[in-house]
Structures are given as C-alpha cells and as structure tokens.
Design a protein around this motif. Structure first.
Motif, PDB file in Angstrom:
ATOM      1  N   LEU A   1       0.848  -1.336   0.189  1.00 46.63           N
ATOM      2  CA  LEU A   1      -0.097  -0.121  -0.007  1.00 46.63           C
ATOM      3  C   LEU A   1       0.817   1.334   0.123  1.00 46.63           C
ATOM      4  CD1 LEU A   1      -1.316  -2.503   1.604  1.00 46.63           C
ATOM      5  CD2 LEU A   1      -2.890  -0.413   2.707  1.00 46.63           C
ATOM      6  N   CYS A   2       0.476   2.268  -0.600  1.00 44.86           N
ATOM      7  CA  CYS A   2       1.071   3.681  -0.701  1.00 44.86           C
ATOM      8  C   CYS A   2       0.263   4.651  -1.239  1.00 44.86           C
ATOM      9  CB  CYS A   2       2.303   3.783  -1.443  1.00 44.86           C
ATOM     10  SG  CYS A   2       3.470   5.319  -1.178  1.00 44.86           S
ATOM     11  N   GLY A   3      -0.369   5.617  -0.333  1.00 50.23           N
ATOM     12  CA  GLY A   3      -1.127   6.606  -0.449  1.00 50.23           C
ATOM     13  C   GLY A   3      -1.659   7.426   0.592  1.00 50.23           C
ATOM     14  N   VAL A   4      -2.619   8.014   0.666  1.00 49.67           N
ATOM     15  CA  VAL A   4      -2.958   9.171   1.542  1.00 49.67           C
ATOM     16  C   VAL A   4      -3.467   8.108   2.583  1.00 49.67           C
ATOM     17  CG1 VAL A   4      -3.618  10.977   0.084  1.00 49.67           C
ATOM     18  CG2 VAL A   4      -5.480   9.030   0.625  1.00 49.67           C
ATOM     19  N   LYS A   5      -3.404   8.650   4.127  1.00 47.82           N
ATOM     20  CA  LYS A   5      -3.611   7.887   5.310  1.00 47.82           C
ATOM     21  C   LYS A   5      -5.056   7.229   5.290  1.00 47.82           C
ATOM     22  CE  LYS A   5      -3.706   8.478  10.428  1.00 47.82           C
ATOM     23  NZ  LYS A   5      -3.542   9.281  11.477  1.00 47.82           N
ATOM     24  N   GLY A   6      -6.176   7.924   4.569  1.00 46.86           N
ATOM     25  CA  GLY A   6      -7.521   7.373   4.526  1.00 46.86           C
ATOM     26  C   GLY A   6      -7.647   5.984   4.015  1.00 46.86           C
ATOM     27  N   MET A   7      -7.012   6.192   2.825  1.00 46.17           N
ATOM     28  CA  MET A   7      -6.736   5.188   2.019  1.00 46.17           C
ATOM     29  C   MET A   7      -6.261   3.792   2.476  1.00 46.17           C
ATOM     30  SD  MET A   7      -5.071   2.852  -0.269  1.00 46.17           S
ATOM     31  CE  MET A   7      -3.715   3.650  -1.135  1.00 46.17           C
ATOM     32  N   THR A   8      -4.853   4.135   2.985  1.00 52.69           N
ATOM     33  CA  THR A   8      -4.287   2.958   3.628  1.00 52.69           C
ATOM     34  C   THR A   8      -4.858   2.226   4.814  1.00 52.69           C
ATOM     35  OG1 THR A   8      -2.889   4.335   4.670  1.00 52.69           O
ATOM     36  CG2 THR A   8      -2.052   3.797   2.511  1.00 52.69           C
ATOM     37  N   GLU A   9      -5.345   3.132   5.668  1.00 49.60           N
ATOM     38  CA  GLU A   9      -6.147   2.686   6.852  1.00 49.60           C
ATOM     39  C   GLU A   9      -7.438   1.928   6.455  1.00 49.60           C
ATOM     40  OE1 GLU A   9      -6.849   5.793   9.559  1.00 49.60           O
ATOM     41  OE2 GLU A   9      -4.640   5.938  10.366  1.00 49.60           O
ATOM     42  N   SER A  10      -8.185   2.454   5.568  1.00 47.02           N
ATOM     43  CA  SER A  10      -9.406   1.660   5.109  1.00 47.02           C
ATOM     44  C   SER A  10      -9.064   0.214   4.494  1.00 47.02           C
ATOM     45  CB  SER A  10     -10.178   2.906   4.127  1.00 47.02           C
ATOM     46  OG  SER A  10     -10.622   3.644   4.737  1.00 47.02           O
ATOM     47  N   VAL A  11      -8.170   0.272   3.570  1.00 41.54           N
ATOM     48  CA  VAL A  11      -7.482  -1.000   2.910  1.00 41.54           C
ATOM     49  C   VAL A  11      -7.041  -1.912   3.899  1.00 41.54           C
ATOM     50  CG1 VAL A  11      -6.049  -2.058   1.176  1.00 41.54           C
ATOM     51  CG2 VAL A  11      -7.268   0.185   0.679  1.00 41.54           C
ATOM     52  N   LYS A  12      -6.249  -1.643   4.737  1.00 40.43           N
ATOM     53  CA  LYS A  12      -5.773  -2.473   5.731  1.00 40.43           C
ATOM     54  C   LYS A  12      -6.896  -2.977   6.767  1.00 40.43           C
ATOM     55  CE  LYS A  12      -2.299  -2.809   9.487  1.00 40.43           C
ATOM     56  NZ  LYS A  12      -1.150  -2.050  10.091  1.00 40.43           N
ATOM     57  N   ASP A  13      -7.736  -2.254   6.964  1.00 39.08           N
ATOM     58  CA  ASP A  13      -8.985  -2.679   7.801  1.00 39.08           C
ATOM     59  C   ASP A  13      -9.841  -3.626   7.223  1.00 39.08           C
ATOM     60  OD1 ASP A  13     -10.750  -2.469  10.007  1.00 39.08           O
ATOM     61  OD2 ASP A  13     -12.173  -1.637   8.803  1.00 39.08           O
ATOM     62  N   ILE A  14     -10.031  -3.485   5.687  1.00 38.15           N
ATOM     63  CA  ILE A  14     -10.825  -4.367   5.006  1.00 38.15           C
ATOM     64  C   ILE A  14     -10.117  -5.712   4.877  1.00 38.15           C
ATOM     65  CG2 ILE A  14     -11.682  -4.951   2.705  1.00 38.15           C
ATOM     66  CD1 ILE A  14     -12.275  -1.799   2.514  1.00 38.15           C
ATOM     67  N   LEU A  15      -8.917  -5.659   4.418  1.00 36.21           N
ATOM     68  CA  LEU A  15      -8.020  -6.947   4.440  1.00 36.21           C
ATOM     69  C   LEU A  15      -8.091  -7.925   5.403  1.00 36.21           C
ATOM     70  CD1 LEU A  15      -5.012  -5.722   2.113  1.00 36.21           C
ATOM     71  CD2 LEU A  15      -7.117  -6.770   1.399  1.00 36.21           C
ATOM     72  N   THR A  16      -7.643  -7.072   6.866  1.00 35.65           N
ATOM     73  CA  THR A  16      -7.460  -7.873   8.106  1.00 35.65           C
ATOM     74  C   THR A  16      -8.919  -8.473   8.319  1.00 35.65           C
ATOM     75  OG1 THR A  16      -7.627  -5.803   9.308  1.00 35.65           O
ATOM     76  CG2 THR A  16      -5.421  -6.503   8.857  1.00 35.65           C
ATOM     77  N   LYS A  17      -9.849  -7.651   8.407  1.00 35.96           N
ATOM     78  CA  LYS A  17     -11.259  -8.067   8.653  1.00 35.96           C
ATOM     79  C   LYS A  17     -11.489  -9.311   7.706  1.00 35.96           C
ATOM     80  CE  LYS A  17     -13.085  -4.384  10.750  1.00 35.96           C
ATOM     81  NZ  LYS A  17     -14.089  -3.110  10.858  1.00 35.96           N
ATOM     82  N   ALA A  18     -11.108  -9.177   6.716  1.00 34.95           N
ATOM     83  CA  ALA A  18     -11.456 -10.540   5.690  1.00 34.95           C
ATOM     84  C   ALA A  18     -10.672 -11.689   5.969  1.00 34.95           C
ATOM     85  CB  ALA A  18     -11.028 -10.122   3.901  1.00 34.95           C
ATOM     86  N   GLY A  19      -9.466 -11.569   6.702  1.00 34.20           N
ATOM     87  CA  GLY A  19      -8.838 -12.805   7.331  1.00 34.20           C
ATOM     88  C   GLY A  19      -7.482 -12.765   6.612  1.00 34.20           C
ATOM     89  N   CYS A  20      -6.952 -11.612   6.020  1.00 30.04           N
ATOM     90  CA  CYS A  20      -5.322 -11.433   5.664  1.00 30.04           C
ATOM     91  C   CYS A  20      -4.589 -11.283   6.916  1.00 30.04           C
ATOM     92  CB  CYS A  20      -5.215 -10.249   4.789  1.00 30.04           C
ATOM     93  SG  CYS A  20      -5.866 -10.202   3.063  1.00 30.04           S
ATOM     94  N   PHE A  21      -3.452 -11.942   6.827  1.00 28.19           N
ATOM     95  CA  PHE A  21      -2.385 -11.525   8.032  1.00 28.19           C
ATOM     96  C   PHE A  21      -1.973 -10.036   7.953  1.00 28.19           C
ATOM     97  CE2 PHE A  21      -1.865 -16.303   7.102  1.00 28.19           C
ATOM     98  CZ  PHE A  21      -2.411 -16.790   8.516  1.00 28.19           C
ATOM     99  N   GLU A  22      -2.114  -9.546   9.154  1.00 24.03           N
ATOM    100  CA  GLU A  22      -1.653  -7.873   9.222  1.00 24.03           C
ATOM    101  C   GLU A  22      -0.283  -7.910   8.952  1.00 24.03           C
ATOM    102  OE1 GLU A  22      -1.836  -4.518  12.554  1.00 24.03           O
ATOM    103  OE2 GLU A  22      -2.837  -6.367  13.025  1.00 24.03           O
ATOM    104  N   GLY A  23       0.282  -8.805   9.351  1.00 25.08           N
ATOM    105  CA  GLY A  23       1.848  -8.884   8.762  1.00 25.08           C
ATOM    106  C   GLY A  23       2.314  -8.783   7.343  1.00 25.08           C
ATOM    107  N   ARG A  24       1.235  -8.950   6.644  1.00 22.24           N
ATOM    108  CA  ARG A  24       1.440  -9.476   5.101  1.00 22.24           C
ATOM    109  C   ARG A  24       0.752  -8.020   4.445  1.00 22.24           C
ATOM    110  NH1 ARG A  24       0.904 -15.797   3.385  1.00 22.24           N
ATOM    111  NH2 ARG A  24       3.011 -16.232   3.654  1.00 22.24           N
TER     112      ARG A  24
END
Length: 337
Positions: free
Chosen positions: A309-332
């Motif tokens: 991920l690279c971009g504005v804070k709102g985008m990166t935080e939202s994408v990270k939240d979606i991915l981790t809630k879906a089951g992605c490992f946070e460390g990835r």
C-alpha cells in the motif's frame, strides 16, 4: 525512540523555547519513529530526565527509555521523524518530463553516485532531496524511488540514475521545473522499503503468499511501480497480482503508458476514478475509491494473500482494515514507511 510521559507541564515560555509534538499522551508510550514531525529538541540531564527550563520554572519533565546519557554534563539531543541524518552528495538532473496528461506531476530522472546507487536494494525505499549541498537552511523533500533496484547478477545493467514521480506544489518548483544538467543535493537511500521477502516468502504465515494485491493513489504509485518492475513480486513464478490505482481523473494517471507492459507480465491493473463527472470523455471503468473497489471485489483467499500500500492515510487505513477483517495476516499488509 520511545518516550514514557510521566508528567507534562507546558508554559507559554516553553512554547516559545522550542517545537514540541502537539500530541503527548500521559502515561503511555509516544513513538516518534514514523512521525511527520518538525525538529524536536530536548535538553537531557544526567538524571535521565528531559527538561525544558526557562528562567523561572522547569516546564517539561519526562522519563526516557532506550537512551544512554552522558553523566558528566548536560547535552541537547535532536530527534527527527525520518530516520538518520542525511549524508548529502551532488546529483544531476538527466531528464524532466510530464508524467501525466494534466501535467500535474513530473517524471524526473536523476544521476547519482555509485555509493548512493548501491544503497537501493528494496522497492519502497526513499531519499531526501534538496536544492543544494551548500544551503543548510533549505527544507528537503522526501521522495520514494520510482525505478526498480538493480537486479543482482544483472551484468547488462550499468544504470547510475534514479527515477522519481513528483507532484507539483507551490513549494517545489525548484525541482519540478529543473532542467537537464541542473545540480541538486541528494541523500543516501533511506528506509527499509516494502519487506516483501521477509513476509511473503517461506512459512512465516502458514505458507508462501500466492496472491498479491497492490494499492496506490496519486503519486503513491511511484514505489508500487518499483515493486512491480523489480521482479521481487515473483509473478512470473505463478503468483497472481492485481493493482488498484486511484486518481481523480484519467488525465492525472501517471505511468499509464506502462499498464500494458505490467499486464503482459501478469499484473492486472484496475484504474479507479473518483471524479468521473470531471472527465473530458465518458469513463466506463471503475469509479469511487480504491477501498470501495476492493470491497466490491472482495478477497478470494485472504490467508493466502499479501498486499502493498502507498497513498493517503485514509486509503491505507481503510484498505488495511478491509483486508485484515477479511482474514489477511496483518503482517502481510505492507507499507513502505
């Protein structure tokens, strides 16, 4: 460095004395490692306390962890939020051209020394850039390198230049309008970049990553381009890769001329436009924001997926939240800072 704040007293004279972070959380650790901060100075006493002292009162005290102090005298410790002190060397502008149809950003190629070149190993690393090595008062800019690192064992590559994507602002005309042969100052390569090998390879998280998701908005595409073209994503070995790239209108989309190359090499490109009503021609692609496009598409195999991920804070935080809630490992779910 990490600070444990035990007592905070800030007087008007203290505010005149120096610049302090606007956010100090009592009783908790305040991490400075990735802060986009001004210069912060503390006078450290032998008692391992930090004090701002005026003629009348001691106005700030805090216990410090992980800092060794000189016990025979006081000294001033200077902290920056962006890693080590820059080591400035001279560099030369090779080319400067518009990076997108709107000309809101430029593609800059800069010839650097071999020592600076050798420091670039991982996509996502950055440098500081300044107008001159002689102007100590000039404010540097921080730029992620857009070109990929040289591949080990590539005897055919003799490049000694970096490429950058720079968005035009009111304060950076000195570099966005720089002509070929212009001399500038550049630091050593900084940061760890995207820790791809550490987190995507091996069995640190169940098994190696098979699906890679890439997210960028605006000039954040620069280090993502470096990752795509570095070969470190290993798409050619069977991994899937999809890039979500968000801008306001198609005319602001940098590196659009490379999309075809990326797709032929196995990276699906999903442009996302946030202001389709401003398009000069009808836009038939995705609209909204990259995080909304991700929500619409979902993550098919979360535990088998990694992301850059690279971009504005709102985008990166939202994408990270979606991915981790879906089951992605946070460390990835990786950023380059």
């Amino acid at each position: 460095y990490t600070f444990n704040i035990s007592q905070t007293k800030i007087s008007k004279s203290t505010m005149r004395t120096g610049m302090i972070f606007s956010s100090l959380i009592l009783g908790t650790a305040c991490s400075l490692s990735h802060a986009f901060s001004p210069l912060v100075q503390f006078a450290a006493t032998p008692s391992s306390k930090v004090n701002h002292v005026d003629s009348k009162t001691s106005s700030f005290e805090a216990r410090i962890n992980r800092v060794n102090f000189i016990n025979d005298r006081s000294r001033t410790i200077t902290f920056m939020g962006w890693g080590p002190e820059p080591i400035w060397t001279e560099a030369t502008v090779v080319s400067n051209s518009p990076a997108c149809p709107s000309q809101s950003c430029v593609s800059l190629e800069v010839e650097v020394s071999s020592d600076v070149m050798e420091g670039y190993k991982t996509p996502g690393q950055y440098v500081q850039m300044n107008i001159s090595t002689a102007d100590e008062d000039a404010k540097p800019i921080f730029l992620a390198i857009a070109s990929p690192p040289l591949k080990e064992g590539d005897e055919n590559s003799s490049s000694t230049s970096f490429q950058f994507l720079i968005k035009k602002t009111d304060n950076n005309d000195w570099i966005t309008s720089a002509q070929p042969a212009t001399k500038i100052a550049i630091s050593q390569v900084m940061g760890g970049g995207f820790p791809i090998e550490e987190n995507f390879e091996g069995f640190k998280y169940d098994f190696p990553t098979q699906n890679i998701l890439l997210f960028a908005c605006g000039s954040g595409i620069a280090p993502i381009r470096a990752a795509i073209e570095s070969g470190q994503l290993q798409v050619e070995k069977g991994r899937t890769a999809r890039l979500y790239y968000g801008v306001q209108t198609p005319s602001e989309m940098a590196f659009a001329d490379r999309f075809g190359i990326w797709e032929r090499n196995g990276v699906e490109v999903v442009p996302v436009i946030s202001r389709p009503e401003e398009c000069k021609e009808e836009w038939i692609g995705r609209t909204g924001y990259v995080q909304s496009a991700l929500e619409e598409d979902g993550v098919p195999v979360p535990r088998n997926s990694g992301a850059l991920l690279c971009g504005v804070k709102g985008m990166t935080e939202s994408v990270k939240d979606i991915l981790t809630k879906a089951g992605c490992f946070e460390g990835r779910v990786l950023t380059n800072f």
